[in-house]
Design a protein around this motif. Structure first.
Motif, PDB file in Angstrom:
ATOM      1  N   GLU A 199       0.843  -1.200   0.000  1.00 30.51           N
ATOM      2  CA  GLU A 199       0.000   0.000   0.000  1.00 30.51           C
ATOM      3  C   GLU A 199       0.882   1.256   0.000  1.00 30.51           C
ATOM      4  O   GLU A 199       0.621   2.217  -0.717  1.00 30.51           O
ATOM      5  N   SER A 200       1.967   1.238   0.802  1.00 33.06           N
ATOM      6  CA  SER A 200       2.818   2.430   0.856  1.00 33.06           C
ATOM      7  C   SER A 200       3.859   2.442  -0.274  1.00 33.06           C
ATOM      8  O   SER A 200       4.268   3.503  -0.726  1.00 33.06           O
ATOM      9  N   ASP A 201       4.291   1.261  -0.721  1.00 34.94           N
ATOM     10  CA  ASP A 201       5.329   1.218  -1.762  1.00 34.94           C
ATOM     11  C   ASP A 201       5.044   0.077  -2.749  1.00 34.94           C
ATOM     12  O   ASP A 201       5.769  -0.918  -2.801  1.00 34.94           O
ATOM     13  N   PRO A 202       3.949   0.209  -3.540  1.00 35.45           N
ATOM     14  CA  PRO A 202       3.511  -0.922  -4.378  1.00 35.45           C
ATOM     15  C   PRO A 202       4.545  -1.368  -5.403  1.00 35.45           C
ATOM     16  O   PRO A 202       4.569  -2.528  -5.800  1.00 35.45           O
ATOM     17  N   ASN A 203       5.405  -0.440  -5.810  1.00 34.26           N
ATOM     18  CA  ASN A 203       6.328  -0.777  -6.901  1.00 34.26           C
ATOM     19  C   ASN A 203       7.515  -1.617  -6.455  1.00 34.26           C
ATOM     20  O   ASN A 203       8.382  -1.950  -7.262  1.00 34.26           O
ATOM     21  N   LYS A 204       7.554  -1.953  -5.192  1.00 29.24           N
ATOM     22  CA  LYS A 204       8.629  -2.858  -4.740  1.00 29.24           C
ATOM     23  C   LYS A 204       8.199  -4.325  -4.804  1.00 29.24           C
ATOM     24  O   LYS A 204       8.954  -5.222  -4.471  1.00 29.24           O
ATOM     25  N   PHE A 205       6.956  -4.569  -5.225  1.00 26.06           N
ATOM     26  CA  PHE A 205       6.428  -5.942  -5.269  1.00 26.06           C
ATOM     27  C   PHE A 205       6.052  -6.297  -6.706  1.00 26.06           C
ATOM     28  O   PHE A 205       5.422  -5.497  -7.391  1.00 26.06           O
ATOM     29  N   ALA A 206       6.446  -7.508  -7.120  1.00 24.37           N
ATOM     30  CA  ALA A 206       5.985  -7.983  -8.431  1.00 24.37           C
ATOM     31  C   ALA A 206       5.466  -9.409  -8.273  1.00 24.37           C
ATOM     32  O   ALA A 206       5.879 -10.139  -7.369  1.00 24.37           O
ATOM     33  N   PHE A 207       4.570  -9.771  -9.177  1.00 24.20           N
ATOM     34  CA  PHE A 207       3.899 -11.075  -9.129  1.00 24.20           C
ATOM     35  C   PHE A 207       4.101 -11.767 -10.483  1.00 24.20           C
ATOM     36  O   PHE A 207       4.410 -11.133 -11.477  1.00 24.20           O
ATOM     37  N   HIS A 208       3.871 -13.084 -10.480  1.00 25.50           N
ATOM     38  CA  HIS A 208       4.074 -13.821 -11.738  1.00 25.50           C
ATOM     39  C   HIS A 208       2.852 -13.766 -12.662  1.00 25.50           C
ATOM     40  O   HIS A 208       2.992 -13.788 -13.879  1.00 25.50           O
ATOM     41  N   THR A 209       1.647 -13.771 -12.067  1.00 20.06           N
ATOM     42  CA  THR A 209       0.425 -13.716 -12.886  1.00 20.06           C
ATOM     43  C   THR A 209      -0.606 -12.829 -12.186  1.00 20.06           C
ATOM     44  O   THR A 209      -0.508 -12.578 -10.978  1.00 20.06           O
ATOM     45  N   TYR A 210      -1.606 -12.410 -12.945  1.00 24.40           N
ATOM     46  CA  TYR A 210      -2.702 -11.625 -12.350  1.00 24.40           C
ATOM     47  C   TYR A 210      -3.522 -12.498 -11.403  1.00 24.40           C
ATOM     48  O   TYR A 210      -4.016 -12.032 -10.388  1.00 24.40           O
ATOM     49  N   ARG A 211      -3.683 -13.763 -11.773  1.00 23.76           N
ATOM     50  CA  ARG A 211      -4.466 -14.665 -10.905  1.00 23.76           C
ATOM     51  C   ARG A 211      -3.795 -14.805  -9.544  1.00 23.76           C
ATOM     52  O   ARG A 211      -4.455 -14.881  -8.522  1.00 23.76           O
ATOM     53  N   GLN A 212      -2.482 -14.882  -9.543  1.00 26.30           N
ATOM     54  CA  GLN A 212      -1.758 -14.956  -8.267  1.00 26.30           C
ATOM     55  C   GLN A 212      -1.967 -13.662  -7.490  1.00 26.30           C
ATOM     56  O   GLN A 212      -2.327 -13.679  -6.307  1.00 26.30           O
ATOM     57  N   ALA A 213      -1.754 -12.530  -8.163  1.00 23.30           N
ATOM     58  CA  ALA A 213      -1.846 -11.227  -7.492  1.00 23.30           C
ATOM     59  C   ALA A 213      -3.244 -10.994  -6.924  1.00 23.30           C
ATOM     60  O   ALA A 213      -3.401 -10.314  -5.905  1.00 23.30           O
ATOM     61  N   ALA A 214      -4.252 -11.595  -7.586  1.00 22.64           N
ATOM     62  CA  ALA A 214      -5.635 -11.382  -7.134  1.00 22.64           C
ATOM     63  C   ALA A 214      -5.882 -11.968  -5.743  1.00 22.64           C
ATOM     64  O   ALA A 214      -6.885 -11.650  -5.102  1.00 22.64           O
ATOM     65  N   ASP A 215      -4.997 -12.806  -5.275  1.00 23.83           N
ATOM     66  CA  ASP A 215      -5.118 -13.345  -3.910  1.00 23.83           C
ATOM     67  C   ASP A 215      -4.869 -12.257  -2.859  1.00 23.83           C
ATOM     68  O   ASP A 215      -5.194 -12.433  -1.695  1.00 23.83           O
ATOM     69  N   TYR A 216      -4.231 -11.173  -3.287  1.00 26.13           N
ATOM     70  CA  TYR A 216      -3.895 -10.089  -2.359  1.00 26.13           C
ATOM     71  C   TYR A 216      -4.831  -8.916  -2.627  1.00 26.13           C
ATOM     72  O   TYR A 216      -5.128  -8.605  -3.784  1.00 26.13           O
ATOM     73  N   ASP A 217      -5.210  -8.277  -1.545  1.00 24.29           N
ATOM     74  CA  ASP A 217      -6.100  -7.132  -1.690  1.00 24.29           C
ATOM     75  C   ASP A 217      -5.219  -5.893  -1.911  1.00 24.29           C
ATOM     76  O   ASP A 217      -4.848  -5.207  -0.969  1.00 24.29           O
ATOM     77  N   LEU A 218      -4.868  -5.652  -3.172  1.00 25.13           N
ATOM     78  CA  LEU A 218      -3.929  -4.573  -3.491  1.00 25.13           C
ATOM     79  C   LEU A 218      -4.698  -3.312  -3.870  1.00 25.13           C
ATOM     80  O   LEU A 218      -5.737  -3.389  -4.534  1.00 25.13           O
TER      81      LEU A 218
END
Ligand code: UDP
Length: 366
Positions: free
Chosen positions: A150-169
């Motif tokens: 939330e404070s620094d979103p650009n320090k995190f990357a994910f492999h797929t959108y489906r994976q990222a969807a597990d997190y409430d970003l």
């Protein structure tokens, strides 16, 4: 935006040494990325558990071997499990070294799905990036990743959108896919071979469903992968007629692709939200179409009718039907998809863009 050659520190997973198979897809991801970034002119120092090794074409990389006990993987604990670090654990030692070595780096890239490095990174004035390798398997990890991104979103990357969807970003996730060395996988045109399954032999991978498909078709299932849970494997073997499963062991990539390439289809049966699914792409690289549950990374990577077929999660009957229809998929198309989407070059470029853009933006602000 392209920066000069970057001096990067990579911190490997503390689950097992590179080459052991215990680190799952992270091991190959890390190697591919090293190869890709070297070819783009970047310099890499790798901090990894002792006994880790890299292929000979990565000889320019300094490997700093760190002793210590392996960390347990989160996916084998209950969702609410607390953080545990064993006595003499390798995880804190990897990071003691990283925080020292990282002082002379442009950026540190964390490959471990662990609380300690992510938590500590918010207090350290260094560019520490996290390539998140799993979906939501732990409450404490999920909360930490959500809070810090939330404070620094650009320090995190994910492999797929489906994976990222597990997190409430709160912002659109950075999705970098994954990458492989094209030349490591030979295209095999013949589609008359056996059915295959590849993965860590562990409940979240759902091997039993693939065996059920082979059994109902009266065929053998060829299985490759690290034997993580022997009891689980024995139970599956005991519930099907003898000889249905042919365990081929955990093979180095070159041997794996030679055998896997002979298959007429790969059956992929994840029971969890697979972050990516390296084995799905490795099969396609050899020309092998994939029949999978429409869940997690494989559900995003497979383009039904082009490089494989998708069926509703946990529907074994639908898997059986799909396997009988897989011949309609052109093996050449599977390889083409792989070359266009998942080469190490494409992957390394995405990672380079991610890190470079962050550095450039911060430099402009200061
Ligand atoms: N693998 C291997 N040899 C084998 C079977 C599997 O090297 O005999 C590797 C495969 O190349 C892949 C990894 O094991 O990189 C499994 O990764 P995947 O992303 O499919 O699943 P994970 O284990 O990370 O959940």
């Amino acid at each position: 935006m392209k920066l000069k050659s970057l001096n990067l520190t990579f911190v490997s997973t503390p689950i097992g040494h590179i080459g052991s198979g215990r680190g799952g897809g992270v091991e190959l991801t890390l190697i591919s990325l090293i190869r890709g970034l070297i070819s783009l002119g970047h310099k890499i120092t790798l901090i990894a558990p002792e006994k880790s090794f890299l292929p000979s074409d990565c000889s320019s990389v300094e490997i700093r071997h760190i002793e210590g006990c392996d960390q347990s993987s989160w996916q084998h604990q209950i969702h609410k499990a607390p953080i545990e670090i064993p006595m003499n654990g390798v995880l804190p030692r990897l990071w003691e070294d990283a925080l020292e070595i990282g002082k002379n780096s442009d950026a540190i890239l964390n490959f471990g799905y662990d609380w300690l490095p992510i938590w500590v990174s918010q207090f350290i004035d260094m560019r520490i990036f996290h390539l998140i390798s799993m979906g939501d398997v732990s409450e404490i990890m999920k909360t930490l990743i959500q809070d810090l991104s939330e404070s620094d979103p650009n320090k995190f990357a994910f492999h797929t959108y489906r994976q990222a969807a597990d997190y409430d970003l709160k912002t659109k996730p950075i999705v970098v896919g994954n990458g492989f060395e094209l030349n490591d996988y030979k295209f095999q045109p013949n589609g008359n071979g056996p059915l295959g399954w590849v993965g860590r032999v562990s409940p979240e991978k759902g091997l039993e469903d693939a065996v059920a498909v082979a059994n109902s078709l009266g065929e053998k299932l060829f299985v490759w992968g690290f034997m993580e849970d022997v009891d689980y494997a024995s139970k599956i073997q005991a519930s099907f007629p003898e000889g249905i499963i042919e365990f081929r062991g955990f093979l180095p990539t070159d041997d794996l692709q030679k055998e896997l390439g002979l298959c007429r289809a790969l059956i992929n049966t994840p029971k969890w939200n697979e972050a990516y699914g390296n084995v799905v792409v490795e099969a396609m690289a050899c020309g092998v179409p994939v029949v999978a549950y429409n869940r997690g990374g494989p559900g995003e990577l497979i383009k039904p009718g082009y490089n494989g077929l998708l069926v509703p999660p946990d529907d074994v009957s639908a898997l059986i039907t799909a396997v009988s229809e897989v011949k309609a998929i052109k093996r050449k198309d599977c390889r083409t998809w792989f070359e266009n989407t998942a080469s190490k070059e494409v992957f390394a470029k995405r990672i380079e863009d991610w890190i470079s853009q962050y550095i450039c933006t911060k430099n402009l602000k200061t």
